[in-house]
Design a protein around this motif. Structure first.
Motif, PDB file in Angstrom:
ATOM      1  N   ASN A   1       4.490   8.840   4.352  1.00  0.00           N
ATOM      2  CA  ASN A   1       3.855  10.142   4.124  1.00  0.00           C
ATOM      3  C   ASN A   1       4.873  11.267   3.920  1.00  0.00           C
ATOM      4  O   ASN A   1       4.615  12.224   3.194  1.00  0.00           O
TER       5      ASN A   1
ATOM      6  N   ALA B   1      -5.329  16.558   0.737  1.00  0.00           N
ATOM      7  CA  ALA B   1      -5.926  15.842   1.881  1.00  0.00           C
ATOM      8  C   ALA B   1      -6.852  14.747   1.380  1.00  0.00           C
ATOM      9  O   ALA B   1      -6.862  13.633   1.924  1.00  0.00           O
ATOM     10  N   GLN B   2      -7.621  15.041   0.333  1.00  0.00           N
ATOM     11  CA  GLN B   2      -8.563  14.040  -0.181  1.00  0.00           C
ATOM     12  C   GLN B   2      -7.872  12.895  -0.893  1.00  0.00           C
ATOM     13  O   GLN B   2      -8.185  11.738  -0.691  1.00  0.00           O
ATOM     14  N   ARG B   3      -6.903  13.236  -1.739  1.00  0.00           N
ATOM     15  CA  ARG B   3      -6.257  12.189  -2.538  1.00  0.00           C
ATOM     16  C   ARG B   3      -5.229  11.395  -1.734  1.00  0.00           C
ATOM     17  O   ARG B   3      -5.076  10.193  -1.920  1.00  0.00           O
ATOM     18  N   PHE B   4      -4.530  12.089  -0.826  1.00  0.00           N
ATOM     19  CA  PHE B   4      -3.486  11.427  -0.044  1.00  0.00           C
ATOM     20  C   PHE B   4      -3.933  11.331   1.416  1.00  0.00           C
ATOM     21  O   PHE B   4      -4.570  10.368   1.788  1.00  0.00           O
ATOM     22  N   SER B   5      -3.630  12.314   2.217  1.00  0.00           N
ATOM     23  CA  SER B   5      -4.104  12.298   3.608  1.00  0.00           C
ATOM     24  C   SER B   5      -3.944  13.699   4.178  1.00  0.00           C
ATOM     25  O   SER B   5      -3.225  14.533   3.613  1.00  0.00           O
ATOM     26  N   GLN B   6      -4.586  13.937   5.312  1.00  0.00           N
ATOM     27  CA  GLN B   6      -4.451  15.231   5.969  1.00  0.00           C
ATOM     28  C   GLN B   6      -2.999  15.456   6.387  1.00  0.00           C
ATOM     29  O   GLN B   6      -2.481  16.571   6.306  1.00  0.00           O
ATOM     30  N   ASP B   7      -2.342  14.372   6.809  1.00  0.00           N
ATOM     31  CA  ASP B   7      -0.945  14.465   7.232  1.00  0.00           C
ATOM     32  C   ASP B   7      -0.073  14.966   6.082  1.00  0.00           C
ATOM     33  O   ASP B   7       0.764  15.863   6.256  1.00  0.00           O
TER      34      ASP B   7
ATOM     35  N   GLN C   1       0.839  -1.213   0.000  1.00  0.00           N
ATOM     36  CA  GLN C   1       0.000   0.000   0.000  1.00  0.00           C
ATOM     37  C   GLN C   1       0.870   1.258   0.000  1.00  0.00           C
ATOM     38  O   GLN C   1       0.570   2.223  -0.708  1.00  0.00           O
ATOM     39  N   ASP C   2       1.929   1.227   0.802  1.00  0.00           N
ATOM     40  CA  ASP C   2       2.828   2.386   0.884  1.00  0.00           C
ATOM     41  C   ASP C   2       3.490   2.648  -0.461  1.00  0.00           C
ATOM     42  O   ASP C   2       3.579   3.787  -0.911  1.00  0.00           O
TER      43      ASP C   2
ATOM     44  N   ALA D   1       1.057   4.158  -2.849  1.00  0.00           N
ATOM     45  CA  ALA D   1       0.770   5.560  -2.537  1.00  0.00           C
ATOM     46  C   ALA D   1       1.938   6.460  -2.968  1.00  0.00           C
ATOM     47  O   ALA D   1       1.728   7.558  -3.494  1.00  0.00           O
TER      48      ALA D   1
END
Ligand code: ZN
Length: 180
Positions: A53, A75-81, A3-4, A7
Motif C-alpha cells: 500500500n 478509497a474505492q479503487r484501492f483502499s482506505q489506507d 494480488q499485490d 494492485a
C-alpha cells in the motif's frame, strides 16, 4: 503476492492515465509519470519489510493535488489506507504557494512514519530533477532556495527512513559539489 503486484501495476496504470499529458517543469520536459515511478521505486528500495500500500500511495501521491482525483475515488479503487496515505502527503491547494511551503515544514513532524517515507522519496526525486533538468527559468538562487526549503522539511521529520535520508544527504552534497 500476485494480488499485490497486480494492485501496484494497476496504480501505476491509473497514475499514468490521470497524469497523461503532464510534464515535469524541467528543461527536458519529462513525462510526469517518470517522477511517480521514481518515488515509488525509491520507497520500495528503502523498505525493509513489504508494504504494497505504501508503494501504491507513492505512485498516487500527486493524484489528488495535481490530477483532480478525490480521496473517495482512491478509497474505492484501492483502499482506505492508500487514500489516507495520499491525503497525508497532499498540500491544501486553497492556500497560497508560500503558505503551502511553510505548512510543509510545520506539518512534517505530525506525519505518520509511512507518510514520512513518501515525503522523503518525493523530495529526493525533486532535488535530483533540479540537478539534472532544472526549470529553464530558474536561476542559481532559486535552485538554492529550493534545496534549503527541502532541507528544512526533511529536518522536521521525526522518523525519517535511514536509507532514504542517506540518499537525500548524498543529493544535497552533489549540489554543494557543483557549488549550487
Ligand atoms: Zn511528487
Amino acid at each position: 503476492m500476485v494480488q499485490d503486484l497486480r494492485a501496484i501495476l494497476d496504480a501505476a496504470h491509473f497514475a499514468a492515465l490521470k497524469h497523461a499529458g503532464q510534464k515535469r517543469k524541467g528543461a527536458a520536459g519529462e513525462p510526469y509519470i517518470n517522477h511517480l515511478l521514481e518515488v515509488a521505486e525509491l520507497v520500495s528500495w528503502a523498505l525493509t519489510s513489504p508494504d504494497p500500500n505504501l508503494v501504491i500511495a507513492a505512485l498516487l501521491h500527486d493524484s489528488v493535488e495535481d490530477a483532480g482525483v478525490t480521496a473517495d475515488e482512491l478509497a474505492q479503487r484501492f483502499s482506505q489506507d492508500v487514500a489516507d496515505l495520499v491525503m497525508e502527503v497532499t498540500d491544501d491547494k486553497s492556500l497560497p504557494k508560500a503558505e503551502r511551503k511553510r505548512q510543509q515544514i510545520l506539518n512534517a513532524p505530525k506525519k505518520s512514519v509511512r507518510a514520512q517515507v513518501i515525503k522523503l522519496a518525493d523530495k529526493i526525486s525533486n532535488l535530483r530533477s533540479i540537478l539534472h533538468s532544472p526549470p529553464v527559468d530558474w536561476d542559481e538562487a532559486r535552485k538554492r532556495q529550493y534545496f534549503e526549503w527541502s532541507k528544512q522539511v526533511i529536518a522536521a521529520l521525526t522518523q525519517p527512513n535511514p536509507a532514504l535520508l542517506a540518499e537525500f544527504e548524498r543529493t544535497c552534497r552533489r549540489a554543494e559539489e557543483i557549488h549550487l
